[in-house]
Scaffold this motif. Structure first.
Motif, PDB file in Angstrom:
ATOM      1  N   SER A 171       8.475  18.313 -22.912  1.00  0.00           N
ATOM      2  CA  SER A 171       8.486  19.678 -22.407  1.00  0.00           C
ATOM      3  C   SER A 171       9.924  20.112 -22.162  1.00  0.00           C
ATOM      4  CB  SER A 171       7.680  19.785 -21.109  1.00  0.00           C
ATOM      5  OG  SER A 171       6.325  19.435 -21.333  1.00  0.00           O
ATOM      6  N   TYR A 179      12.532  34.266 -22.584  1.00  0.00           N
ATOM      7  CA  TYR A 179      11.948  34.142 -23.917  1.00  0.00           C
ATOM      8  C   TYR A 179      12.144  35.450 -24.677  1.00  0.00           C
ATOM      9  CZ  TYR A 179       8.760  33.511 -27.778  1.00  0.00           C
ATOM     10  OH  TYR A 179       8.243  33.416 -29.034  1.00  0.00           O
ATOM     11  N   VAL A 207       4.541  25.206 -28.244  1.00  0.00           N
ATOM     12  CA  VAL A 207       3.737  26.151 -27.475  1.00  0.00           C
ATOM     13  C   VAL A 207       4.651  26.734 -26.409  1.00  0.00           C
ATOM     14  CG1 VAL A 207       1.693  26.485 -26.063  1.00  0.00           C
ATOM     15  CG2 VAL A 207       1.659  24.816 -27.926  1.00  0.00           C
ATOM     16  N   VAL A 208       4.935  28.026 -26.534  1.00  0.00           N
ATOM     17  CA  VAL A 208       5.991  28.651 -25.734  1.00  0.00           C
ATOM     18  C   VAL A 208       5.375  29.570 -24.698  1.00  0.00           C
ATOM     19  CG1 VAL A 208       8.151  29.940 -25.811  1.00  0.00           C
ATOM     20  CG2 VAL A 208       7.420  28.616 -27.810  1.00  0.00           C
ATOM     21  N   GLY A 209       5.725  29.342 -23.441  1.00  0.00           N
ATOM     22  CA  GLY A 209       5.350  30.224 -22.355  1.00  0.00           C
ATOM     23  C   GLY A 209       6.556  30.976 -21.823  1.00  0.00           C
ATOM     24  N   PHE A 241       1.315  33.385 -23.921  1.00  0.00           N
ATOM     25  CA  PHE A 241       2.002  32.298 -24.601  1.00  0.00           C
ATOM     26  C   PHE A 241       1.788  32.452 -26.098  1.00  0.00           C
ATOM     27  CE2 PHE A 241      -2.321  30.889 -24.406  1.00  0.00           C
ATOM     28  CZ  PHE A 241      -2.518  30.079 -25.512  1.00  0.00           C
ATOM     29  N   LEU A 300       8.458  25.409 -22.749  1.00  0.00           N
ATOM     30  CA  LEU A 300       7.699  25.153 -23.965  1.00  0.00           C
ATOM     31  C   LEU A 300       7.341  23.675 -24.025  1.00  0.00           C
ATOM     32  CD1 LEU A 300       9.524  23.591 -26.379  1.00  0.00           C
ATOM     33  CD2 LEU A 300      10.661  25.796 -26.419  1.00  0.00           C
ATOM     34  N   ALA A 340       2.750  24.647 -20.736  1.00  0.00           N
ATOM     35  CA  ALA A 340       3.519  25.876 -20.989  1.00  0.00           C
ATOM     36  C   ALA A 340       2.619  27.093 -21.154  1.00  0.00           C
ATOM     37  CB  ALA A 340       4.371  25.706 -22.247  1.00  0.00           C
ATOM     38  N   ALA A 341       1.365  26.885 -21.560  1.00  0.00           N
ATOM     39  CA  ALA A 341       0.453  28.011 -21.780  1.00  0.00           C
ATOM     40  C   ALA A 341      -0.213  28.470 -20.496  1.00  0.00           C
ATOM     41  CB  ALA A 341      -0.619  27.609 -22.790  1.00  0.00           C
ATOM     42  N   ALA A 349      -4.021  30.037 -31.129  1.00  0.00           N
ATOM     43  CA  ALA A 349      -3.953  30.213 -29.682  1.00  0.00           C
ATOM     44  C   ALA A 349      -5.216  30.905 -29.201  1.00  0.00           C
ATOM     45  CB  ALA A 349      -2.718  31.032 -29.307  1.00  0.00           C
TER      46      ALA A 349
END
Length: 295
Positions: free
Chosen positions: A116, A122, A98-100, A87, A104, A80-81, A53
């Protein structure tokens, strides 16, 4: 595998190296200097593809680097970023999430976005050995799979040790403990107090909770045995031969097939937490200030 960041004392320059180490003997198998912005290793995928990242010129991205050659394979800016709050990336199976904060994106080995998924909150993401990703949500559990996602009512029950004998199993607690398959269908339910810990071994779900240990057939939900144990029970441990349960004062070894107590051993004074580490059984004080190796 590790990423090292070497900061020079006299300049603002930084050197980032990707180092690949043999886990058996510690030999360095490869070392590559990367771009200075590539310092946050997030996941390692099949074939040694490392996912990093980064944020370059305020643009959040994920970058895939080949561990063998050090070559950049792809670089992706994913939706998501892009939100506030940062993220992260988590590998699961042959995919990376990729998790925001509010969603994600699921990426494949080529960096392409498969789909998505929206999030209500989260609080971490836990990869499973069967290629799924479990994310706690507000009063719910989201299970992200290779091809589909399932939302379940209730709080996910963490599985401390899983030999892969019950692929697709997800346990949630919502007044009772419920077991779901990969399609989100409820398979069985176990009434009683909330579990303190769970181990899956040989198709059986071993549950510790107030009052003792219960062994449940993971496919049918049939209770195979119950064993009463006093004390605040911790998450069970196993070496594949017996089930080890710490009661706060001692350690009990239970027969996996019958639940019979085979032996009990006193814990060192004040060392109430028991865990397996590096092939050893260790007991430590709750604050972590002292650790004893039990064997």
């Amino acid at each position: 595998m590790r990423i090292t960041d070497q900061q020079a004392n006299t300049t603002n320059a930084s050197q980032v190296h990707l180092v690949v180490v043999d886990p058996k003997d510690g030999r360095v198998l490869a070392e590559h200097q990367l771009g200075a912005e590539l310092s946050s290793l997030e996941a390692v995928l099949r074939g040694g593809l490392t996912v990093i990242a980064t944020s370059r010129a305020g643009r959040p991205e994920v970058v895939a680097v080949d561990a063998a050659s050090g070559a950049e394979r792809w670089r992706a800016a994913v939706p998501a970023a892009g939100g506030l709050g940062g993220f992260g990336a988590v590998g699961f199976g042959d995919l990376v999430a990729v998790v925001g904060v509010t969603g994600l994106d699921v990426l494949g080995l080529d960096g392409a976005i498969h789909r998505s998924v929206s999030l209500t909150s989260y609080a971490g993401a836990m990869p499973r050995s069967d290629g799924r990703l479990v994310l706690p949500q507000e009063a719910a559990t989201l299970v992200v799979g290779p091809d589909r996602d399932v939302r379940l009512d209730g709080t996910e029950v963490g599985i401390a040790s899983d030999d892969g004998s019950l692929p697709g199993l997800t346990l949630v607690s919502a007044g009772t403990m419920r077991a779901y398959d990969a399609d989100g269908h409820q398979r069985w339910e176990l009434a009683g107090a909330s579990p303190a810990g769970v181990v899956v071994l040989g198709g059986v779900v071993y549950v510790t909770r107030d009052g003792g240990v219960t062994a449940v057939d993971g496919s049918t939900g049939t209770v195979r045995w119950r064993t009463d144990l006093r004390g605040p029970l911790l998450t069970p441990l196993t070496d594949g031969r017996v089930l080890l349960v710490a009661t706060g004062a001692d350690l009990a070894a239970l027969d996996l097939r019958t639940g019979a107590v085979l032996w009990r051993a006193a814990l060192p004074s004040g060392h109430t937490d028991v865990m397996a580490f590096g092939g050893l059984l260790v007991a430590r004080t709750p604050d972590g200030s002292s650790t004893d190796v039990m064997g």
